[in-house]
Design a protein around this motif. Structure first.
Motif, mmCIF file in Angstrom:
data_model
loop_
_atom_site.group_PDB
_atom_site.id
_atom_site.type_symbol
_atom_site.label_atom_id
_atom_site.label_comp_id
_atom_site.label_asym_id
_atom_site.label_seq_id
_atom_site.Cartn_x
_atom_site.Cartn_y
_atom_site.Cartn_z
ATOM 1 N N SER A 253 -5.843 8.561 -31.055
ATOM 2 C CA SER A 253 -6.200 9.174 -29.776
ATOM 3 C C SER A 253 -7.160 8.284 -29.004
ATOM 4 C CB SER A 253 -6.828 10.552 -29.990
ATOM 5 O OG SER A 253 -8.082 10.434 -30.630
ATOM 6 N N LYS A 254 -7.060 8.368 -27.689
ATOM 7 C CA LYS A 254 -7.986 7.689 -26.789
ATOM 8 C C LYS A 254 -8.596 8.718 -25.847
ATOM 9 C CE LYS A 254 -5.590 4.541 -24.672
ATOM 10 N NZ LYS A 254 -5.266 3.344 -23.859
ATOM 11 N N SER A 255 -9.892 8.634 -25.668
ATOM 12 C CA SER A 255 -10.588 9.489 -24.718
ATOM 13 C C SER A 255 -11.048 8.628 -23.546
ATOM 14 C CB SER A 255 -11.790 10.164 -25.394
ATOM 15 O OG SER A 255 -12.612 10.806 -24.439
ATOM 16 N N GLU A 256 -10.635 9.014 -22.329
ATOM 17 C CA GLU A 256 -10.949 8.238 -21.134
ATOM 18 C C GLU A 256 -11.526 9.149 -20.059
ATOM 19 O OE1 GLU A 256 -7.742 4.925 -20.547
ATOM 20 O OE2 GLU A 256 -6.730 6.670 -21.413
ATOM 21 N N LEU A 257 -12.405 8.585 -19.267
ATOM 22 C CA LEU A 257 -13.089 9.340 -18.226
ATOM 23 C C LEU A 257 -12.140 9.696 -17.087
ATOM 24 C CD1 LEU A 257 -15.778 10.380 -16.946
ATOM 25 C CD2 LEU A 257 -16.004 8.105 -15.925
ATOM 26 N N ASP A 258 -12.156 10.965 -16.702
ATOM 27 C CA ASP A 258 -11.515 11.416 -15.464
ATOM 28 C C ASP A 258 -12.644 11.891 -14.556
ATOM 29 O OD1 ASP A 258 -10.207 12.739 -13.395
ATOM 30 O OD2 ASP A 258 -8.611 13.497 -14.698
ATOM 31 N N TRP A 259 -13.158 10.966 -13.753
ATOM 32 C CA TRP A 259 -14.338 11.267 -12.949
ATOM 33 C C TRP A 259 -14.045 12.344 -11.904
ATOM 34 C CZ3 TRP A 259 -19.300 10.635 -13.479
ATOM 35 C CH2 TRP A 259 -20.150 10.760 -12.374
ATOM 36 N N LYS A 260 -12.839 12.283 -11.347
ATOM 37 C CA LYS A 260 -12.484 13.251 -10.314
ATOM 38 C C LYS A 260 -12.519 14.674 -10.863
ATOM 39 C CE LYS A 260 -8.830 14.389 -6.996
ATOM 40 N NZ LYS A 260 -7.473 14.036 -6.493
ATOM 41 N N GLU A 261 -12.037 14.851 -12.095
ATOM 42 C CA GLU A 261 -12.004 16.177 -12.717
ATOM 43 C C GLU A 261 -13.283 16.487 -13.492
ATOM 44 O OE1 GLU A 261 -9.681 18.439 -12.253
ATOM 45 O OE2 GLU A 261 -8.601 17.075 -10.906
ATOM 46 N N ASN A 262 -14.201 15.523 -13.571
ATOM 47 C CA ASN A 262 -15.484 15.712 -14.252
ATOM 48 C C ASN A 262 -15.285 16.088 -15.730
ATOM 49 O OD1 ASN A 262 -18.312 15.728 -14.433
ATOM 50 N ND2 ASN A 262 -18.432 17.922 -13.983
ATOM 51 N N LYS A 263 -14.418 15.319 -16.389
ATOM 52 C CA LYS A 263 -14.175 15.557 -17.810
ATOM 53 C C LYS A 263 -13.568 14.297 -18.418
ATOM 54 C CE LYS A 263 -9.532 17.512 -17.154
ATOM 55 N NZ LYS A 263 -8.674 18.711 -17.356
ATOM 56 N N ARG A 264 -13.429 14.303 -19.734
ATOM 57 C CA ARG A 264 -12.735 13.230 -20.422
ATOM 58 C C ARG A 264 -11.342 13.708 -20.824
ATOM 59 N NH1 ARG A 264 -15.828 8.853 -21.255
ATOM 60 N NH2 ARG A 264 -14.294 7.943 -22.703
ATOM 61 N N LYS A 265 -10.397 12.804 -20.741
ATOM 62 C CA LYS A 265 -9.004 13.127 -21.025
ATOM 63 C C LYS A 265 -8.579 12.404 -22.300
ATOM 64 C CE LYS A 265 -4.369 12.504 -19.043
ATOM 65 N NZ LYS A 265 -3.623 11.932 -17.898
ATOM 66 N N THR A 266 -7.961 13.149 -23.227
ATOM 67 C CA THR A 266 -7.529 12.586 -24.495
ATOM 68 C C THR A 266 -6.017 12.461 -24.531
ATOM 69 O OG1 THR A 266 -9.438 13.497 -25.673
ATOM 70 C CG2 THR A 266 -7.540 12.878 -27.002
ATOM 71 N N THR A 267 -5.536 11.285 -24.919
ATOM 72 C CA THR A 267 -4.103 11.045 -25.069
ATOM 73 C C THR A 267 -3.853 10.425 -26.442
ATOM 74 O OG1 THR A 267 -4.391 8.910 -23.934
ATOM 75 C CG2 THR A 267 -3.600 10.771 -22.616
ATOM 76 N N TRP A 268 -2.607 10.578 -26.933
ATOM 77 C CA TRP A 268 -2.235 10.086 -28.262
ATOM 78 C C TRP A 268 -1.226 8.950 -28.133
ATOM 79 C CZ3 TRP A 268 -4.133 11.489 -33.038
ATOM 80 C CH2 TRP A 268 -5.046 12.541 -33.038
ATOM 81 N N HIS A 269 -1.443 7.894 -28.940
ATOM 82 C CA HIS A 269 -0.666 6.666 -28.822
ATOM 83 C C HIS A 269 -0.164 6.206 -30.189
ATOM 84 C CE1 HIS A 269 -2.153 6.033 -24.631
ATOM 85 N NE2 HIS A 269 -3.114 6.808 -25.102
ATOM 86 N N LYS A 270 0.958 5.502 -30.182
ATOM 87 C CA LYS A 270 1.579 4.983 -31.399
ATOM 88 C C LYS A 270 1.540 3.463 -31.371
ATOM 89 C CE LYS A 270 5.963 5.118 -34.002
ATOM 90 N NZ LYS A 270 7.327 5.694 -34.057
ATOM 91 N N ILE A 271 1.265 2.844 -32.552
ATOM 92 C CA ILE A 271 1.210 1.391 -32.645
ATOM 93 C C ILE A 271 1.652 0.978 -34.044
ATOM 94 C CG2 ILE A 271 -1.219 1.350 -33.378
ATOM 95 C CD1 ILE A 271 -1.560 -1.188 -31.664
ATOM 96 N N PRO A 272 2.377 -0.139 -34.206
ATOM 97 C CA PRO A 272 2.739 -0.606 -35.546
ATOM 98 C C PRO A 272 1.491 -0.943 -36.364
ATOM 99 C CG PRO A 272 4.050 -1.723 -33.876
ATOM 100 C CD PRO A 272 2.972 -0.982 -33.145
ATOM 101 N N ALA A 273 1.528 -0.664 -37.662
ATOM 102 C CA ALA A 273 0.383 -0.971 -38.520
ATOM 103 C C ALA A 273 0.152 -2.472 -38.640
ATOM 104 C CB ALA A 273 0.587 -0.357 -39.901
ATOM 105 N N ALA A 274 1.172 -3.260 -38.342
ATOM 106 C CA ALA A 274 1.026 -4.715 -38.366
ATOM 107 C C ALA A 274 0.452 -5.251 -37.060
ATOM 108 C CB ALA A 274 2.383 -5.369 -38.634
ATOM 109 N N GLY A 275 0.146 -4.371 -36.129
ATOM 110 C CA GLY A 275 -0.362 -4.778 -34.828
ATOM 111 C C GLY A 275 0.753 -4.873 -33.808
ATOM 112 N N GLY A 276 0.379 -4.869 -32.554
ATOM 113 C CA GLY A 276 1.374 -4.939 -31.492
ATOM 114 C C GLY A 276 0.961 -4.090 -30.317
#
Length: 698
Positions: free
Chosen positions: A55-78
């Motif tokens: 998960s990544k948490s990023e600032l949403d200044w307009k909404e005055n909150k942080r937004k969390t999204t989920w991401h997939k990545i190979p364990a070998a990197g990429g």
């Protein structure tokens, strides 16, 4: 190895920049840089070790909150890509065999939204809602064969109860039934079958269930529960086991110790759990225990380990338990032999290693790493000793654009000869022998600890020319039980002297200017900070947050078990003079330090009137004081604009009274934030970029 890899990356980037003439002038860190940082949060490695979900948490200044999204990545990197849609997710888990992903997501109308369980195929597809429970799903566990999910949820009200509640019959009998200080409900345990979509109750007793786990054969559930909900009586919870088929229950413990974090062994013959002791609620670092679910026989496993234990995971053969261990200021991965209790350190990094998830064979794991000047990122490690793989570079601009503090771990001798350790962070341009203004930071707890990890406020203050001292005074966790117990019935005594001897050490060594010093603290840091300015006038400014100023008046509204059992002792009617003498409010007439105070109005850990009392007492005496109360905020602030206000006003106060400057804060650039928020995004019902297959029952 980790630090070597990181340093080599920095050196390489710097050389390339010089060669091509593109090196940019770096600048000091600001509060807005802190708010703009991307936080990598939860991370799960697939059971086969092939890929990682994070998960990544990023600032949403307009909404005055942080937004969390989920991401997939190979364990070998990429390259990572967003995997779960904009509707979001929490409590994300792989099913035991890795076939599915499960998570919780709120469902319903605005005020009536309740978390329900969703499942999607691990190789892609749309998530399908599984439960339609009357109350929110709180926590859940998979059965090993992936046919069932067990979950905890509040007891649903009857139609008559629900109507009466909506009509306004919602008065609370405090500390009666499932109520604590706030309205509560008993928590029930349910079994959900994925094929039939049916939920079956396993436990419908009058219980507050706090932790549970499912046996490998899914025939038994072990759980921690209590039969009342008073906020200072967690030690009344006990361990039980229930048979899924006939619902027969067996109580396994009977003591005054709080147990938790249950984890069933792979062979089903034993369960690991955490507790400070097996008899009383002792002030000790939590220990790792093992219990027989048939007999209740238990034994201590981690007696040879000094420090904090987190993140338990059994080895596949059940002979060992892996855990994250904090010792002093560094965290690493450890392996504990279940038979003899021997502990082996598996990583040896200077900084904070936090293993988030293991592959099924425990040979591969995803972990986060951070140190004083390295923001947290995710890596994949392997127990065969091969080189780690870096997965994320969440904030590359921090290395390339910002001037950071220079940090190190230091020690000094306190007034009674006890060695105290802490962190020292110096301005990036500090010259040897140059005295600079000092900020004394005081951690919470009292059993908190400053760790070797990235903390933006120290770098912000360094950019303004300050050194920061972060002492792990007696009472801190992560060290020995003896140090943790060092401030028993002595808060404001030895821990205060540990602070001041640390300050004196920096003055003696020529780092700190004794005429330009401020202090800052939150929670117990605010309490000890408030106490400190009643004992000395050496600080030119103080920032006090979420404090308790009068222990007696906080006895009912706030937490008091630690104060009653350990830090003062007794009760306000049994030991009134000590409760009065240990309170900063009692000595408030001695305060000469200009003080700014912060508190969230919805704080139930340290209640807000405590700050109001301290402020009013200072104001009535004509002392230099200001107080900022923050609507909606609990103990830890959530809203970005409130966070910015708090930091900006604290810095303004320090600049004025420590340096004698009228400081102009940074202006926040909002145009980019507004523009980004208008970009097209994927529809809420799109779960993955490459859908394939379907979830069970879709």
């Amino acid at each position: 190895m980790m630090r070597c890899l990181l340093r080599w990356s920095v050196i390489t980037l710097a050389l390339l920049s010089c060669v091509f003439g593109q090196e940019r002038e770096r600048r000091p860190m600001t509060v807005d840089d802190q708010l703009d940082m991307v936080d990598v949060g939860d991370a799960l490695i697939s059971p086969d070790g092939g890929w990682v979900l994070f998960s990544k948490s990023e600032l949403d200044w307009k909404e005055n909150k942080r937004k969390t999204t989920w991401h997939k990545i190979p364990a070998a990197g990429g390259e990572a890509f967003q995997f779960i849609g904009e509707a979001g997710a929490s409590s994300v888990e792989f099913s035991p065999q890795g076939s599915y992903l499960s998570f919780l997501r709120p469902v319903g109308e605005d005020k009536d939204k309740k978390n329900q369980l969703f499942v999607m195929r691990a190789d892609g597809g749309e998530a399908v809602q599984q439960t339609k429970h009357k109350t929110a799903v709180r926590s859940y566990r998979w059965a090993n064969d992936e046919s069932k999910i067990f979950f905890v949820a509040d007891r649903p009200r009857s139609k008559e109860e629900e109507k009466a509640h909506k009509d306004g019959y919602d008065a609370i009998w405090v500390d009666e039934g499932p109520n604590g200080q706030r309205e509560g409900e008993w928590r029930h345990l349910w079994m959900f079958e994925l094929a039939s979509k049916e939920s079956t109750p396993i436990l419908e007793d009058q219980l507050i269930i706090s932790s549970f786990d499912v046996s490998p054969d899914a025939r038994r559930i072990i759980y921690v529960a209590r039969t009342e909900n008073r906020r200072n009586q967690q030690h009344l919870a006990e361990i039980y086991v229930v048979n899924v088929e006939d619902k027969q229950k067996t109580r396994l413990t009977s003591n005054n110790a709080p147990e938790g974090r249950l984890l069933w062994a792979p062979d089903g013959a034993s369960v690991a759990y955490m507790a400070p002791d097996d008899q009383e609620w002792e002030l000790r670092n939590d220990k790792l225990w093992i219990i027989d679910p048939d007999t209740g026989q238990h034994r201590l496993l981690s007696g040879s380990f000094d420090g904090n234990i987190r993140g338990l995971e059994w080895s596949p053969d059940g002979r060992a338990i892996f855990f994250n261990g904090l010792q002093r200021t560094d965290s690493n991965l450890y392996e504990l032999d279940v038979e003899n209790g021997a502990v082996q350190q598996l990583t040896n990094m200077t900084g904070s290693v936090n293993v988030r998830s293991f592959s099924r064979d425990r040979g591969t794991y995803v972990y986060s790493f951070s140190d004083l000047d390295t923001p947290e990122d995710l890596w994949v490690g392997r127990r065969d000793g091969s080189d780690p793989v870096r997965l994320t570079k969440a904030n590359p601009w921090i290395e390339s654009d910002l001037l950071l503090a220079r940090g190190e771990v230091i020690q000094w001798e306190s007034s009674d000869g006890l060695e105290i350790e802490g962190l020292l962070l110096l301005p990036p341009d500090h010259s040897p022998g140059a005295r600079v203004p000092l900020i004394l930071n005081i951690h919470g707890g009292p059993a908190g600890v400053f760790t070797n990890s990235f903390s933006p406020p120290y770098h912000i203050y360094a950019g303004l020319g300050y050194a920061s001292l972060c002492p792990n005074v007696r009472g801190s966790s992560g060290y020995s039980d003896e140090l943790l117990r060092g401030n028993m019935k002595d808060i404001g005594g030895g821990d205060y002297r540990d602070l001041m001897t640390g300050v004196d050490s920096l003055i003696e060594q020529g780092y700190a200017d004794p005429d330009r010093m401020g202090l800052r603290g939150w929670s117990y840091g605010g309490i000890l900070g408030g106490w400190t300015i009643t004992q000395t006038d050496r600080f030119k400014a103080a920032s006090i947050g979420a404090m308790v100023s009068d222990w007696t008046s906080e006895y009912g509204p706030g937490f008091n078990h630690d104060v009653r059992l350990w830090y003062i002792g007794g009760t306000p009617w049994e030991n009134p003079e000590e409760w009065r003498q240990k309170s900063p409010l009692t000595h408030v007439a001695k305060v000469q330090t200009p003080t700014i105070i912060f508190h969230g109005i919805n704080d139930t850990t340290d209640t807000e009137p405590q700050s109001m009392m301290f402020f009013t007492a200072l104001k009535d005496q004509g002392k230099e004081v200001r107080y900022l109360r923050f609507p909606r905020e609990p103990h830890g602030f959530r809203e970005p604009r409130h966070q910015r206000t708090r930091y900006i006003e604290e810095i303004r106060w320090m600049q004025k009274y420590v340096l004698g400057e009228e400081w102009t804060p940074w202006e926040r650039e909002v145009e980019a934030d507004e523009t980004e928020s208008e970009k097209d995004t994927a529809p809420d019902d799109v779960e993955v970029t490459e859908p394939s297959g379907s979830a069970p029952g879709s």
